[in-house]
Design a protein around this motif. Sequence first.
Motif, mmCIF file in Angstrom:
data_model
loop_
_atom_site.group_PDB
_atom_site.id
_atom_site.type_symbol
_atom_site.label_atom_id
_atom_site.label_comp_id
_atom_site.label_asym_id
_atom_site.label_seq_id
_atom_site.Cartn_x
_atom_site.Cartn_y
_atom_site.Cartn_z
ATOM 1 N N ARG A 457 11.322 -1.944 14.595
ATOM 2 C CA ARG A 457 10.931 -1.387 13.908
ATOM 3 C C ARG A 457 10.121 -1.711 12.412
ATOM 4 O O ARG A 457 10.318 -2.342 12.001
ATOM 5 N N LEU A 458 8.941 -1.186 12.399
ATOM 6 C CA LEU A 458 8.007 -1.792 10.627
ATOM 7 C C LEU A 458 8.658 -1.125 9.751
ATOM 8 O O LEU A 458 9.991 0.114 9.415
ATOM 9 N N PRO A 459 8.878 -1.600 8.324
ATOM 10 C CA PRO A 459 9.421 -0.855 7.622
ATOM 11 C C PRO A 459 8.625 0.274 6.710
ATOM 12 O O PRO A 459 7.441 0.815 7.270
ATOM 13 N N PRO A 460 9.955 0.958 5.982
ATOM 14 C CA PRO A 460 9.591 2.449 6.452
ATOM 15 C C PRO A 460 7.878 2.695 5.328
ATOM 16 O O PRO A 460 7.359 3.931 5.114
ATOM 17 N N VAL A 461 7.675 1.190 3.596
ATOM 18 C CA VAL A 461 6.821 1.349 3.448
ATOM 19 C C VAL A 461 5.544 0.653 4.086
ATOM 20 O O VAL A 461 6.522 -0.767 4.150
ATOM 21 N N SER A 462 4.371 0.125 3.623
ATOM 22 C CA SER A 462 4.076 -1.312 3.621
ATOM 23 C C SER A 462 3.633 -1.976 2.069
ATOM 24 O O SER A 462 4.065 -0.812 1.353
ATOM 25 N N ILE A 463 3.844 -3.041 2.372
ATOM 26 C CA ILE A 463 4.249 -3.362 0.415
ATOM 27 C C ILE A 463 2.843 -4.639 0.512
ATOM 28 O O ILE A 463 2.671 -5.420 1.363
ATOM 29 N N ARG A 464 1.736 -4.159 -0.273
ATOM 30 C CA ARG A 464 1.130 -5.739 -0.511
ATOM 31 C C ARG A 464 1.602 -6.242 -2.205
ATOM 32 O O ARG A 464 1.308 -5.198 -2.678
ATOM 33 N N LEU A 465 1.429 -7.236 -2.687
ATOM 34 C CA LEU A 465 0.947 -8.183 -3.712
ATOM 35 C C LEU A 465 -0.740 -8.495 -4.299
ATOM 36 O O LEU A 465 -1.128 -8.923 -3.026
ATOM 37 N N ARG A 466 -0.681 -8.361 -4.913
ATOM 38 C CA ARG A 466 -1.787 -9.000 -6.124
ATOM 39 C C ARG A 466 -2.321 -8.337 -7.014
ATOM 40 O O ARG A 466 -1.460 -7.575 -7.580
ATOM 41 N N GLU A 467 -3.445 -9.263 -7.193
ATOM 42 C CA GLU A 467 -3.356 -9.319 -9.004
ATOM 43 C C GLU A 467 -4.555 -8.157 -9.359
ATOM 44 O O GLU A 467 -5.570 -7.626 -8.494
ATOM 45 N N PHE A 468 -3.808 -6.577 -10.120
ATOM 46 C CA PHE A 468 -4.248 -5.494 -10.157
ATOM 47 C C PHE A 468 -5.674 -5.729 -10.895
ATOM 48 O O PHE A 468 -5.820 -6.803 -11.520
ATOM 49 N N PRO A 469 -7.130 -5.254 -10.430
ATOM 50 C CA PRO A 469 -8.382 -5.621 -11.761
ATOM 51 C C PRO A 469 -8.070 -4.900 -12.462
ATOM 52 O O PRO A 469 -7.155 -4.077 -13.071
ATOM 53 N N SER A 473 -8.547 2.666 -18.384
ATOM 54 C CA SER A 473 -7.746 3.210 -19.256
ATOM 55 C C SER A 473 -7.131 2.082 -20.027
ATOM 56 O O SER A 473 -6.087 2.482 -21.159
ATOM 57 N N GLY A 474 -7.403 1.142 -20.006
ATOM 58 C CA GLY A 474 -6.334 -0.019 -20.175
ATOM 59 C C GLY A 474 -4.749 -0.283 -19.924
ATOM 60 O O GLY A 474 -3.934 -0.934 -20.679
ATOM 61 N N ILE A 475 -4.056 0.482 -19.419
ATOM 62 C CA ILE A 475 -3.320 0.665 -19.027
ATOM 63 C C ILE A 475 -2.986 -0.542 -17.672
ATOM 64 O O ILE A 475 -3.762 -1.005 -17.082
ATOM 65 N N VAL A 476 -1.726 -1.776 -18.029
ATOM 66 C CA VAL A 476 -1.866 -2.251 -17.077
ATOM 67 C C VAL A 476 -0.172 -2.122 -16.815
ATOM 68 O O VAL A 476 0.913 -2.139 -16.371
ATOM 69 N N VAL A 490 0.824 -8.927 -9.379
ATOM 70 C CA VAL A 490 1.333 -10.392 -9.953
ATOM 71 C C VAL A 490 0.141 -10.760 -10.414
ATOM 72 O O VAL A 490 0.737 -11.638 -11.075
ATOM 73 N N GLY A 491 -0.436 -9.826 -11.558
ATOM 74 C CA GLY A 491 -0.518 -10.210 -12.880
ATOM 75 C C GLY A 491 0.017 -9.126 -13.923
ATOM 76 O O GLY A 491 -0.104 -9.886 -15.372
ATOM 77 N N HIS A 492 0.574 -8.605 -14.183
ATOM 78 C CA HIS A 492 1.371 -7.432 -14.832
ATOM 79 C C HIS A 492 2.573 -8.883 -15.947
ATOM 80 O O HIS A 492 3.037 -10.509 -15.001
ATOM 81 N N PRO A 493 2.675 -8.852 -16.726
ATOM 82 C CA PRO A 493 3.405 -10.039 -16.968
ATOM 83 C C PRO A 493 4.781 -10.172 -16.902
ATOM 84 O O PRO A 493 5.587 -11.087 -17.450
ATOM 85 N N ASP A 494 5.447 -8.645 -16.499
ATOM 86 C CA ASP A 494 6.343 -8.685 -16.096
ATOM 87 C C ASP A 494 7.236 -9.486 -14.908
ATOM 88 O O ASP A 494 7.770 -10.278 -14.599
ATOM 89 N N PHE A 495 6.230 -9.404 -13.979
ATOM 90 C CA PHE A 495 5.723 -10.390 -13.099
ATOM 91 C C PHE A 495 5.507 -11.843 -13.061
ATOM 92 O O PHE A 495 6.356 -12.165 -12.609
#
Length: 600
Positions: A457-469, A473-476, A490-495
């Motif tokens: 079976r596949l995972p219940p949700v698909s997961i993708r890692l990328r750097e958001f453009p 709104s200025g919200i990260v 993957v570009g968020h400071p917490d990551f």
Amino acid sequence: MLWVRRVGTRLTRGFATGNGPSRNKTSMTLSISNPALLLNNISNRYATLGRILMEYVDNAIDDKEQEYRENDGYLEDLELFIDLKRVNGALQRVTIQDNCRGMPYDKLMRLVKYIGESEKKLTPWLNGQFGFGMHAFRAAASDLWVKSRHGSDDTLILRVNRDSMEFEPPKATSEGLEHSSSTGTGTEVVLDGIDPAWSVNYNAQDVADEIEHHFERLLSRPGISIQVREFECEEDVEGNIPVKTFKCKAFDYDEVEGSDFVMESDKLKLHLKVSKKELEGQRARVFLLGRRINEIGQIQSFIRKSKHKQQLWSHPQLLGYIEVEGIEPVITRDEFKNNKARAKLYSELISLEDDIFKALQAELSKQRTVTYEAIEDVLGNALRLAVGKLGKKITTQRAQKFLNATDDLEHGTLLPQPVSLEEKVKDIKGEGKEDSPERSNDSEKKANDKNEKPKGRLPPVSIRLREFPESSSGIVRRYMRTGDLVEINVGHPDFLLRLKQKKGRIFFTDRLSGYLSNIVSASYNDHIYDKEGKEPTRDVVFDDLLKHSSKIEETLKKQIPALQRTIESIAKSERMMSEIEEIPDSDLVDDGTIIGSLEQ
């Protein structure tokens, strides 16, 4: 006992008594014991105060529509003012003023008294359909005041209280309007006594945003001006200077960089764009007669038929408009009635899905790396094992390879094995392509793969890692869920704070494992709540978050050593391939070895 008899061509029903059938009338009249209560309940279908206010703005625009169409423009600019008045910080009153034709006595009485008899329904280019818009105030305010002047008539004033079934007829006054046309005509609508629950954190900026989103296609017309003003005072007095003013304007899609998709037919005009940046609030929307119906990703009747669903249609990098004609909305104007016109519209949109989806994936793929793909697969399978056998059956070869490897996380790894340098070199030179039986049977294998039933079976949700453009709104954002797709920034400071890097090498740490586990757990739970229509309490939400994140984190910790080896192998292969690309063909000898800088 129920009896039925035929009267002419009509069947009537009655109840038998001991003396035979009753002498009932052959027809009955529908009676509503408390019309005000029924109207109040119907008005509760409005989900936001903004949506309620749009009904009154809509009426003003409709009133000038005939003038616009007959003269290819407005003879006198259409001007609207929406004023929000706060008393001691609480929103007390909202006023909508226009400089249109105003309403005569009979029309004003009819709008309030006769429900469901909209005169606009007979005019195809007017938006009114149900004759209910004037009563939308009932969801959020105690009273509706209407002040209107038509032609050379006196100004009329009418009050409607939502809890009363009776109201006094309009009263005439010589008093003019605060805002009117050059001849003194216009209408002023006041929603008074706003319920506190509707006014929390609601301000002039919210109203302006709602108008720009709702009337986007009409705001591009010349000669239309809509301003939203906010007033504040310590007590209920008039004549204050606005503390905030916003002038509404149309969104310019030509200024956005991206891939365009344009289509135009008899009843459809479409302009969608896959943007290089996220533009929250501009997601692809459907418009009818210039008014927004809904975001296409929120129209459930369409999403149920869509192949790519919210992964495509609710993505913040897919923006634009879909203008339709000849299709009927439901009473709340956020969905369409189920008929042939709707089916035809959906069929046209679905025919474009694959091309738009490919363009979106191409843009998103620029923000991903091979290293993150490895982490995505481990995260997805960790979630699958943490929540049990939920989710869809496997349909992709890549996911099948991971699950065929092992389902026991105590041993082995769910990661793919990197291709060796020798294999990469042979592939570059084309060696083995003719003699290898494996290669010669590639077509046959692919054909068999299509017929082979997938396992696991596949995972219940698909997961993708990328750097958001960059977001408008200025919200990260840390992550984003669209349907059953979870994307992690993957570009968020917490990551980045939890991703250890040393001399160009990436290390997957326990801290990063815990961070990703929380995000995946929260996203999965949110997806399940939406899918099953649940509205859990805070205790349930918190308990579900801890339960799944703990299981996911435990699974990931067992995989960290294998994952780290794979990350290093990928990095090594990428470095070697980079060097190979710089080697001239003369440095590659027949036996597959490399001379020169890579000889050792």
